[in-house]
Design a protein around this motif. Structure first.
Motif, PDB file in Angstrom:
ATOM      1  N   GLY A 163      -4.744   4.024  -4.069  1.00 11.11           N
ATOM      2  CA  GLY A 163      -4.797   3.167  -5.249  1.00 11.11           C
ATOM      3  C   GLY A 163      -4.605   1.701  -4.940  1.00 11.11           C
ATOM      4  O   GLY A 163      -5.131   0.828  -5.647  1.00 11.11           O
ATOM      5  N   TYR A 164      -3.845   1.388  -3.878  1.00  7.78           N
ATOM      6  CA  TYR A 164      -3.606  -0.008  -3.515  1.00  7.78           C
ATOM      7  C   TYR A 164      -4.300  -0.394  -2.214  1.00  7.78           C
ATOM      8  O   TYR A 164      -3.916  -1.358  -1.546  1.00  7.78           O
ATOM      9  N   ASN A 165      -5.343   0.354  -1.860  1.00 10.10           N
ATOM     10  CA  ASN A 165      -6.135   0.021  -0.678  1.00 10.10           C
ATOM     11  C   ASN A 165      -6.905  -1.272  -0.940  1.00 10.10           C
ATOM     12  O   ASN A 165      -7.726  -1.339  -1.859  1.00 10.10           O
ATOM     13  N   MET A 210       0.815  -1.221   0.000  1.00 11.26           N
ATOM     14  CA  MET A 210       0.000   0.000   0.000  1.00 11.26           C
ATOM     15  C   MET A 210       0.847   1.268   0.000  1.00 11.26           C
ATOM     16  O   MET A 210       0.375   2.332  -0.407  1.00 11.26           O
ATOM     17  N   LEU A 211       2.081   1.188   0.467  1.00 14.46           N
ATOM     18  CA  LEU A 211       2.875   2.389   0.713  1.00 14.46           C
ATOM     19  C   LEU A 211       3.174   3.175  -0.557  1.00 14.46           C
ATOM     20  O   LEU A 211       3.410   4.381  -0.495  1.00 14.46           O
ATOM     21  N   LYS A 212       3.174   2.520  -1.690  1.00 14.31           N
ATOM     22  CA  LYS A 212       3.426   3.225  -2.952  1.00 14.31           C
ATOM     23  C   LYS A 212       2.277   4.165  -3.296  1.00 14.31           C
ATOM     24  O   LYS A 212       2.483   5.247  -3.843  1.00 14.31           O
ATOM     25  N   SER A 216      -2.447  -7.562  -6.924  1.00 19.93           N
ATOM     26  CA  SER A 216      -1.332  -7.496  -7.873  1.00 19.93           C
ATOM     27  C   SER A 216      -0.102  -6.869  -7.231  1.00 19.93           C
ATOM     28  O   SER A 216       1.023  -7.357  -7.398  1.00 19.93           O
ATOM     29  N   ARG A 217      -0.315  -5.804  -6.476  1.00 24.76           N
ATOM     30  CA  ARG A 217       0.803  -5.125  -5.808  1.00 24.76           C
ATOM     31  C   ARG A 217       1.399  -6.023  -4.724  1.00 24.76           C
ATOM     32  O   ARG A 217       2.624  -6.080  -4.555  1.00 24.76           O
TER      33      ARG A 217
END
Length: 752
Positions: free
Chosen positions: A220-222, A214-216, A232-233
């Motif tokens: 968006g990656y929540n 999530m850190l990126k 995917s992340r």
């Protein structure tokens, strides 16, 4: 000298330009270092920075149920961070972390060439974890592109200083405690609790990779909002771990196939277990911190990471709320059906207008100098709105006016369970829905208590010498000196010929007898007894008090009834056991508060318990036995106020006291019928369903299997009489049951 040897003027000019550029760059770097673009933190400041920490609220069984915070952060030590989490972080964010001293020059070179010269945005930012920590500690204030270079240089300087002060493990710890996971959530512990409802130390490898991923881009990656992108992340993080030999290929392959299984838990004021209780704790904590400040101790409940250990029992609260939802869902449906199309929230325009004018949205429009017609027109504009009922939330075309009317019809409730010997709160339900009904019916609301006041009258009577086997006529009386006040019963005409013992009158909640007992006892004596039993609200000194026309707080009533279980001594319900600092050092411990002296004798206490046992076994609360099949030792008292506006039930068990109220926030609306709105129907089932659940769990046998002590032989003797006596033939012959007896109410200063 070198330049003079260069013949080409173009080459010489180019070299001069490069040299000038290097000098300017060096001067720029030095200007940042010297503080020309804003002061940089010294090493002393960096070595002593403090986190803003959320304060935590725990149940008596050590379950975290809430937080108070400006920033939702719960810092943890390095030892509480699993190795796989550190591996995931280093692998995806800074694979050369252990080899650099805060600045990764190869990465900077890559960024310079690819991003600046080749315009390749996929090269990344080149920031190390140490630089990211610097950014976490000193967030960028200005987002303009012209300041990026200044910010980057500042972060590089701070990163170098951090590397001089802290070990690599300490830097990783600080980073994971400060990094944002979005939605005002900071640090790995808070994120772990929010997304997986577990501590960071208990995260599995795939869960840790999900959070690191999530850190990126925290939005968006929540994984809750974008599960596929988050998956995917996460898998990319697992690949990075494998490539850096921090995870075996076999383990990576097995984890990639695992779906993300969230156990999402928002620590929000409106959601979660016991929201009304948590809000009351917050208020108590604010008062405590103010008192501490006056004593020279400055504690902030939102930033100091205090730990608040409460008296609430997690399981009991959970089951009490479940019982409430089950009962109120059914009761609400019956309530609405009973009114049909003639419901006051549909037809009583005067009441609707009154309610609308009391709302915040109306008052805001009024403050804008709009007249009533303009305000009503504005409030009736239709738009998509989210409305809630017992079936859930739904979006409908509605107006603010419609919304206000919609929530007018909802029955509300308050219920409380306490340890009667200490006053420690075990369950606390202040209403049906904290998000829409903030008003707490345990601590904020005063309502008429109805027949739940009657035990105070009978207790006083016993103390003034009236025997439990003394009889009082149930015939209705019109008190001429009280403006013709004529309290009646809900029984049949034959009741005019009946004489009730004190036990029978209380267990069946006979109004006419209670007033006569009050008259015989003396109103002043009853008022004094009420105060001695813990009533701190000023009551109307009128005979109607016998029928509960006075208004009390629910938690106040609980403290009063505790006298029957606590050797005649009233208790004050309390919520907090102790408060510690973030290191669990004790700051304050709270002691139970109870009356120093008994309000009445042990004999009276035993008699009153026997009377209230009869209420449950054969009186107005007999549904406890017949409908809900509860076999526990239970005494109790039902209560219903005039026009069926308030329904009450008080349950007494040897180790638990439970009080329930049901009614509407708008006093003008009551139940359509006594059958529906009486305490035995509207309030009692909430306790009964709760007690049924408690009975299913052996860990609560200390409550459910507790037994009342056997009454003394003298008490048994005093109560050995027929419950009801019927008037003799000649008295019945000369008594007209349809004609009220008329007399003056005698205001005695004392009883017999």
């Amino acid at each position: 000298m070198l330049l003079k040897k260069i013949k080409s003027p173009i080459l010489r000019y180019a070299l001069l330009t490069v040299a000038a550029g290097i000098l300017l760059l060096l001067f720029f770097i030095l200007s940042v270092y010297w503080g020309a673009w804003g002061q940089l933190p010294k090493k002393e400041e960096l070595s002593n920075f403090q986190y803003q920490r959320a304060s935590e609220v725990y149940t008596i069984d050590s379950v975290l149920i809430g937080k108070f915070y400006l920033y939702d952060r719960q810092p943890i030590p390095f030892e509480a961070i699993p190795q796989h989490l550190l591996d995931a972080l280093v692998a995806i964010e800074d694979e050369r972390f252990y080899g650099h001293s805060g600045i990764d020059y190869p990465s900077l070179g890559r960024v310079a060439i690819k991003t600046l010269l080749m315009q390749d945005q996929s090269s990344g930012g080149g920031s190390t974890l140490t630089q990211q920590l610097a950014k976490n500690l000193y967030p960028r204030r200005d987002r303009k592109r012209t300041n990026i270079a200044v910010d980057k240089l500042k972060e590089m300087v701070i990163a170098s200083r951090l590397e001089d002060i802290y070990t690599k493990d300490e830097i990783l710890t600080h980073y994971l405690n400060t990094v944002s996971f979005g939605d005002n959530t900071f640090g790995i512990e808070s994120a772990s609790l929010k997304f997986f409802n577990k501590r960071a130390k208990d995260l599995s490898v795939d869960e840790g990779a999900t959070l690191v991923g999530m850190l990126k881009a925290t939005y968006g990656y929540n994984p809750r909002i974008f599960p596929e992108k988050s998956l995917s992340r996460r898998n990319l993080v697992l690949h990075a771990m494998a490539e850096n030999e921090l995870l075996s290929a076999e383990k990576k392959d097995s984890l990639i196939d695992i779906p993300i299984a969230l156990d999402y838990r928002e620590y929000d004021n409106n959601d979660g277990l016991a929201p009304y209780f948590r809000e009351e704790v917050r208020k108590k904590m604010q008062k405590w911190s103010l008192q501490q400040r006056e004593d020279g101790n400055d504690y902030n409940i939102y930033t100091d990471g205090l730990k608040i250990y409460t008296t609430l029992d997690y399981n009991m609260q959970y089951w009490a709320e479940a019982a409430m939802r089950e009962h109120m869902t059914s009761l609400q449906s019956q309530f609405e059906k009973s009114y049909g199309k003639n419901a006051p929230w549909l037809t009583d325009k005067k009441l609707i207008q009154k309610v609308v004018r009391s709302t915040d949205v109306y008052k805001k429009l009024k403050a804008l100098k709009l007249n009533d017609a303009q305000i009503m027109d504005s409030l009736k504009i239709k738009k998509p709105m989210l409305l809630t009922d017992w079936e859930g939330e739904k979006t409908v075309e509605s107006s603010s006016y419609d919304s206000i009317v919609h929530y007018m019809k909802f029955l509300n409730t308050g219920s409380l369970s306490i340890d009667p010997n200490t006053g420690a709160v075990r369950t606390w339900i202040g209403g049906v829905d904290f998000e829409h009904f903030k008003y707490d019916h345990v601590a904020q609301s005063k309502r008429q208590v109805g027949s739940t006041f009657k035990p105070i009258v009978y207790t006083t009577a016993l103390e003034t010498g009236i025997s439990p086997c003394d009889y009082f006529s149930a015939r209705e009386v019109e008190y001429e000196n009280l403006k013709g006040w004529s309290p009646g019963n809900s029984g049949d005409e034959d009741e005019a010929y009946l004489n009730y013992s004190m036990e029978q009158a209380l267990s069946n909640s006979v109004n006419t007898v209670t007033v006569k007992v009050l008259e015989e006892t003396g109103l002043t004596n009853v008022m004094t007894m009420a105060k001695n039993m813990g009533v701190f609200t000023k009551l109307p000194e009128e005979p109607s008090i016998a029928l509960g026309t006075g208004e009390l707080y629910l938690n106040e009533l609980a403290g009063v009834y505790a006298t029957y279980l606590n050797d005649g001594k009233a208790v004050l319900p309390y919520l907090i056991n102790r408060i510690t600092d973030q290191k669990d050092s004790l700051l304050t411990e709270f002691e139970p508060k109870q009356a120093k002296t008994r309000a009445f004798s042990e004999e009276t206490r035993q008699i009153m318990l026997e009377m209230m046992k009869s209420t449950v076994n054969s009186g107005t609360a007999s549904r406890i036995r017949t409908t809900y099949k509860l076999k526990n030792d239970i005494a109790g008292k039902t209560g219903t106020t005039q026009n069926n506006k308030d329904a009450w039930f008080v349950a007494l068990t040897p180790k638990m006291l439970h009080v329930t109220w049901v009614g509407l926030d708008h006093h003008e609306i009551g139940f359509r019928s006594t059958a529906l709105g009486q305490g035995a129907n509207a309030a009692l089932p909430m306790f009964a369903k709760f007690m049924q659940e408690l009975n299913r769990h052996p860990s609560y046998d200390s409550i459910t299997k507790a037994r009342f002590s056997t009454p003394s032989p003298e008490v048994v003797r005093l109560m050995d009489c027929e419950p009801v006596k019927r008037d003799g033939f000649f008295k019945r012959l000369f008594t007209n049951p349809n004609k009220k007896k008329k007399k003056d109410f005698e205001r005695k200063s004392s009883g017999r």
